[in-house]
Design an enzyme around this catalytic site. Structure first.
Site, PDB file in Angstrom:
ATOM      1  N   TYR A 168      44.140  43.077  42.208  1.00 34.80           N
ATOM      2  CA  TYR A 168      45.460  43.087  42.844  1.00 34.80           C
ATOM      3  C   TYR A 168      46.190  41.752  42.655  1.00 34.80           C
ATOM      4  O   TYR A 168      47.398  41.667  42.836  1.00 34.80           O
ATOM      5  CB  TYR A 168      45.354  43.397  44.345  1.00 34.80           C
TER       6      TYR A 168
ATOM      7  N   LYS B 223      30.737  47.801  39.331  1.00 31.63           N
ATOM      8  CA  LYS B 223      30.501  48.655  38.159  1.00 31.63           C
ATOM      9  C   LYS B 223      30.005  47.768  37.018  1.00 31.63           C
ATOM     10  O   LYS B 223      30.709  47.567  36.023  1.00 31.63           O
ATOM     11  CB  LYS B 223      31.805  49.368  37.764  1.00 31.63           C
TER      12      LYS B 223
ATOM     13  N   ASP C  59      31.053  54.193  41.895  1.00 30.30           N
ATOM     14  CA  ASP C  59      31.297  55.637  41.857  1.00 30.30           C
ATOM     15  C   ASP C  59      30.180  56.389  42.589  1.00 30.30           C
ATOM     16  O   ASP C  59      30.438  57.325  43.356  1.00 30.30           O
ATOM     17  CB  ASP C  59      31.473  56.146  40.414  1.00 30.30           C
TER      18      ASP C  59
ATOM     19  N   ASP D  89      39.124  48.912  48.831  1.00 31.27           N
ATOM     20  CA  ASP D  89      40.318  49.620  49.291  1.00 31.27           C
ATOM     21  C   ASP D  89      40.034  51.120  49.356  1.00 31.27           C
ATOM     22  O   ASP D  89      40.282  51.785  50.368  1.00 31.27           O
ATOM     23  CB  ASP D  89      41.453  49.323  48.290  1.00 31.27           C
TER      24      ASP D  89
ATOM     25  N   ASP E 206      38.735  53.586  52.822  1.00 26.54           N
ATOM     26  CA  ASP E 206      39.535  54.736  53.249  1.00 26.54           C
ATOM     27  C   ASP E 206      38.685  56.004  53.311  1.00 26.54           C
ATOM     28  O   ASP E 206      38.848  56.819  54.221  1.00 26.54           O
ATOM     29  CB  ASP E 206      40.720  54.959  52.288  1.00 26.54           C
TER      30      ASP E 206
END
Ligand code: NAD
Length: 368
Positions: free
Chosen positions: A142, A193, A226, A250, A254
């Site tokens: 970000y 990852k 994942d 993020d 959620d």
């Protein structure tokens, strides 16, 4: 009795309604002689724009810097949809996070037994769930440069975001996760990852090395992001503390939040680096937004905001036992069947924001 200065930013929409309930709960803790709190109030978001033409004033930034903790409800709403980008309501929130150096975002996902049926998952999967997601908040994709869209001149454009992490950024967020785990289930799952991303390779190496050097007593597992997303909905109770980067955090936080039922239930804490005295800059806020659709109706759920005050007690003021009592009061009120509209479920009636605050106050008074 210790005294703490809390800089309170009610913000927009339902913000003022839910922060009023926090002040009631804080009074119970003060009246019981556990600590006293002085609330200083400021403006952020649309309300600050209306007053000063900025998303937060310099004077309020100075108050935020000086406070023992900042508590913010929520910013934004359709009224400010067309204000200039650099003074939009969210700019106030981002400025606070950036200037206070709040690199660690803590989001607990706790499923109260009385609300297990409000989750999208089966009761046995979520009942008793208590996990903590620690998300890196000030680095990664970000913020990394270059971040741009280039015109390739052949009718095509190229968009570039840069995922970048330095060793110190990974070390400090992992340290927060290990310290938290020691006070909870003593287990950290680190997620990235590394199979396809260099930043993931460094992340895994740095976390492994820090663990070896300073936290060998804590159980450490690594899980690809994942796979972790999949495991969060398959068997979330396998996790205690999850630490991950800004982007994966993020999304994963959620996902975890929906395990518990409602947005109106979820608190969060954002912490900065510890100073020489071990004190950290900190901001506590519910996960939800300003809920303009229900603002002013007196029906918002104040539990996420009250839970955020509980987190302030635990992480800024060393009052973990008082925080436990607030959580117990919330659980008791829910177990007694009291519900605001957002968590009504099968219940026939719902109560107002202030009635929910009063019920938590009454339950809390029985145990402090
Ligand atoms: P939202 O979280 O405000 O609302 C989503 C839904 O959840 C709405 O139906 C709302 O009524 C409900 N809800 C949220 N909190 C609730 C509570 N405490 N009690 C009962 N119901 C609750 O998200 P949104 O509608 O996407 O955004 C509204 C505004 O809030 C936008 O301007 C957005 O930018 C802003 N926002 C701010 C923050 C923040 O300040 N941290 C976070 C998210 C969204």
């Amino acid at each position: 009795m210790a005294s703490y200065n809390i800089f309170l930013l009610p913000g927009d929409g339902i913000g003022p309604e839910v922060t009023a309930e926090v002040e009631k709960v804080a009074k119970v803790i003060s009246d019981a002689g556990l600590a006293s709190f002085e609330f200083e109030k400021g403006l952020v978001g649309g309300s600050a724009y209306d007053a000063h033409g900025k998303a937060i004033s310099e004077a309020d930034m100075a108050r935020a810097q000086a406070a023992d903790a900042v508590m913010l409800a929520a910013v934004g709403g359709p009224k400010w949809a067309d204000v200039p980008y650099d003074v939009r309501p969210e700019a106030g929130l981002l400025r606070l996070r950036k200037d206070l150096g709040l690199f660690a975002n803590l989001r607990p996902a706790v499923c109260y037994p009385a609300l297990a049926d409000a989750s999208a998952l089966k009761r046995e999967i979520v009942e008793g769930l208590d996990i903590m997601i620690v998300r890196e908040l000030t680095g990664g994709v970000y913020f990394g440069e270059p971040k741009e869209i280039i015109d390739l001149g052949n009718g095509q454009k190229r968009a570039i975001d840069t995922q970048v992490y330095d060793t110190y950024e990974i070390e400090r967020i992992a340290a927060v996760a290990f310290e938290l785990a020691r006070k909870r289930g003593n287990k950290v799952t680190s997620s990235e990852k590394h199979n396809v991303m260099k930043s993931g390779v460094l992340w895994k190496d740095v976390v492994t090395e820090l663990h070896r050097k300073s936290y060998p007593d804590v159980q450490l597992d690594h899980m690809l992001a994942d796979a972790l997303g999949m495991q969060l909905v398959r068997w979330p109770k396998q996790f205690d503390v999850i630490v991950t980067d800004n982007l994966f955090g993020d999304m994963l936080s959620d996902v975890a939040s929906m395990l518990t039922g409602s947005l109106g239930m979820l608190p969060s804490a954002s912490l900065g680096a510890a100073d020489a005295n071990g004190k950290r800059k900190a901001m506590y806020e519910p996960v939800h937004g300003s809920a303009p659709d229900i603002a002013g109706k007196g029906i918002a759920n104040p539990i996420a905001m009250i839970g955020s005050f509980g987190m302030a007690l635990r992480y800024s003021f060393g009052l973990g036992q008082a925080a436990d009592l607030i959580e117990k009061a919330i659980a008791d009120v829910l177990a007694a069947g009291l519900r605001t509209a957002d968590i009504k479920g099968e219940a026939t009636t719902s109560i107002s924001t202030s009635a929910m605050g009063d019920a938590i106050v009454t339950a809390l008074k029985k145990s402090v």
